[in-house]
Write a protein that holds these residues in place. Structure first.
Motif, PDB file in Angstrom:
ATOM      1  N   LEU A   8      91.606  -6.412  -4.623  1.00  0.00           N
ATOM      2  CA  LEU A   8      90.406  -6.984  -4.012  1.00  0.00           C
ATOM      3  C   LEU A   8      90.397  -6.917  -2.493  1.00  0.00           C
ATOM      4  O   LEU A   8      89.457  -7.405  -1.879  1.00  0.00           O
ATOM      5  N   ASP A  47      90.565  -0.381  -8.268  1.00  0.00           N
ATOM      6  CA  ASP A  47      90.018  -0.965  -7.038  1.00  0.00           C
ATOM      7  C   ASP A  47      88.751  -1.736  -7.383  1.00  0.00           C
ATOM      8  O   ASP A  47      87.911  -1.264  -8.148  1.00  0.00           O
ATOM      9  N   VAL A  48      88.628  -2.925  -6.808  1.00  0.00           N
ATOM     10  CA  VAL A  48      87.449  -3.753  -7.069  1.00  0.00           C
ATOM     11  C   VAL A  48      86.684  -3.899  -5.754  1.00  0.00           C
ATOM     12  O   VAL A  48      86.069  -2.953  -5.296  1.00  0.00           O
ATOM     13  N   ASP A  49      86.737  -5.051  -5.116  1.00  0.00           N
ATOM     14  CA  ASP A  49      86.050  -5.269  -3.843  1.00  0.00           C
ATOM     15  C   ASP A  49      87.055  -5.269  -2.702  1.00  0.00           C
ATOM     16  O   ASP A  49      87.880  -6.174  -2.611  1.00  0.00           O
ATOM     17  N   VAL A  51      87.342  -6.407   0.269  1.00  0.00           N
ATOM     18  CA  VAL A  51      86.758  -7.328   1.243  1.00  0.00           C
ATOM     19  C   VAL A  51      87.753  -8.440   1.549  1.00  0.00           C
ATOM     20  O   VAL A  51      88.630  -8.750   0.737  1.00  0.00           O
ATOM     21  N   SER A  53      89.106 -12.222   1.696  1.00  0.00           N
ATOM     22  CA  SER A  53      88.882 -13.217   0.647  1.00  0.00           C
ATOM     23  C   SER A  53      87.813 -14.228   1.024  1.00  0.00           C
ATOM     24  O   SER A  53      87.232 -14.880   0.148  1.00  0.00           O
ATOM     25  N   LEU A  56      84.617 -13.494  -0.865  1.00  0.00           N
ATOM     26  CA  LEU A  56      84.560 -13.573  -2.322  1.00  0.00           C
ATOM     27  C   LEU A  56      83.654 -14.723  -2.769  1.00  0.00           C
ATOM     28  O   LEU A  56      83.427 -15.670  -2.031  1.00  0.00           O
ATOM     29  N   ARG A  60      81.964 -13.159  -8.453  1.00  0.00           N
ATOM     30  CA  ARG A  60      82.835 -11.979  -8.330  1.00  0.00           C
ATOM     31  C   ARG A  60      84.191 -12.251  -8.959  1.00  0.00           C
ATOM     32  O   ARG A  60      84.760 -11.400  -9.642  1.00  0.00           O
ATOM     33  N   ASP A  63      83.840 -12.133 -12.642  1.00  0.00           N
ATOM     34  CA  ASP A  63      83.770 -10.736 -13.096  1.00  0.00           C
ATOM     35  C   ASP A  63      85.170 -10.139 -13.229  1.00  0.00           C
ATOM     36  O   ASP A  63      85.469  -9.419 -14.190  1.00  0.00           O
ATOM     37  N   GLN A  83      94.623 -10.020  -3.398  1.00  0.00           N
ATOM     38  CA  GLN A  83      93.484 -10.446  -2.585  1.00  0.00           C
ATOM     39  C   GLN A  83      93.993 -11.078  -1.307  1.00  0.00           C
ATOM     40  O   GLN A  83      95.192 -11.277  -1.115  1.00  0.00           O
TER      41      GLN A  83
END
Length: 325
Positions: A8, A47-49, A51, A53, A56, A60, A63, A83
């Motif tokens: 994340l 790989d997700v987001d 970004v 933390s 978040l 999300r 998910d 994350q």
């Protein structure tokens, strides 16, 4: 035996920009490539987001929990989520409240980014994968692995802004450690039943406020912070105290919405019947506030929002906090 890895972003995945700062750039494949010992464990890397933390959200994270659950159903022994550490104590607890699989879901991150000497990300990732693959870690819900320690998501706190030993469980201590690469769990807390699946539309429309009480605080802030909210968490002094002027205001709010009383101290429980002055824990409970027990304000906010999004009534909210707190 395989482990699913969901990346994340956050400090563990940051790289230099050449202009004096770091940003998220490393992929899940980059993270695993930096840890040769991971070659011993089959990984399903995703790989997700990418970004920080702080970006978040509840949906999300839910998910990711759904995807992690699907990976377990498909045969993964366990799951690791990487994350940023800023919100890790909240996201891990959110995941723990709804994680319904025996397989462990292990959250990890880093305090020192890869541009610094001695980055802790590779060691934390290796530890998390080993915990996720360990038979001893089953049936413990969501775990947090950093600094060669294993913590239960429901107890862990971030206690320092920069230290690599920032994650601690003040009320319980770590569940175990990584010793010579082996997962050594020393205690097994009883696992709570997960909450029902969360309706995302109802969650989006459910808002919970948090107010931390301070010396000579302004009681008028309560109405402002609670306006339009479905619930309120109050972080009181010590064992659950507020200024006397706050007591009737909180009682009035508790007639409209659930109000949960927690402690701002970072450890220890809200008491139930020791002090009797106006604004004490006994007085506030008499006025309808819900005792948050051992839950810190941030976790209490997560639990209250999920409960209200699930349609819990006041009695169910009180029972849930008695059980989880």
């Amino acid at each position: 035996m395989s482990v699913a890895l969901f990346a994340l972003g956050g400090t563990i995945a940051m790289a230099g920009t050449g202009s004096g700062g770091v940003v998220t750039r490393l992929t899940a494949a980059d993270l695993t490539a930096a840890v040769p010992l991971l070659a011993d464990t089959p990984l399903d890397v995703r790989d997700v987001d990418a970004v920080p933390s702080a970006a978040l959200t509840y949906p999300r994270i839910l998910d990711v929990v759904d995807a992690a659950g699907a990976a377990v159903v498909a045969g993964a022994t366990g799951v690791v989520v990487t994350q940023g550490t800023d919100t890790l104590e909240e996201t891990a607890y959110l995941a723990d409240l709804v994680w319904r699989h025996p397989a462990p879901l292990v959250v990890t991150g880093a305090m020192r980014n890869p541009t610094l000497a001695g980055p802790d990300g590779p060691a934390n990732l290796l530890a998390a994968v080993r915990v996720a693959a360990a038979p001893a870690a089953r049936d413990l819900g969501v775990l947090v692995a950093l600094n060669d320690e294993v913590h239960a998501a429901r107890y862990v706190r971030k206690t320092h802004s920069t230290s690599t030993a920032t994650f601690a469980s003040p009320n319980a201590g770590p569940l175990g450690h990584l010793v010579e690469g082996q997962v050594r769990l020393l205690t097994r807390p009883t696992r709570h039943e997960p909450l029902p699946p969360v309706d995302r539309d109802r969650l989006a429309g459910t808002r919970v406020a948090l107010h931390t009480v301070t010396l000579d605080d302004d009681v008028a802030l309560l109405d402002a912070v609670a306006d339009g909210r479905d619930g309120l968490v109050v972080a009181g002094f010590g064992v659950g105290h507020v200024p006397p002027a706050f007591a009737p205001a909180l009682g009035a709010l508790a007639e409209r919405i659930p109000v949960v009383l927690t402690s701002r101290t970072g450890a220890g429980a809200v008491l139930r019947n020791t002090y009797g002055a106006v604004g004490s824990e006994t007085d506030l409970q008499r006025r309808g506030l819900v005792n948050g027990g051992l839950l810190d304000p941030y976790k209490a906010k997560v639990l209250l929002r999920l409960l209200l999004a699930g349609g819990a009534d006041r009695a169910q909210v009180r029972a849930a906090f008695h059980r989880h707190g």
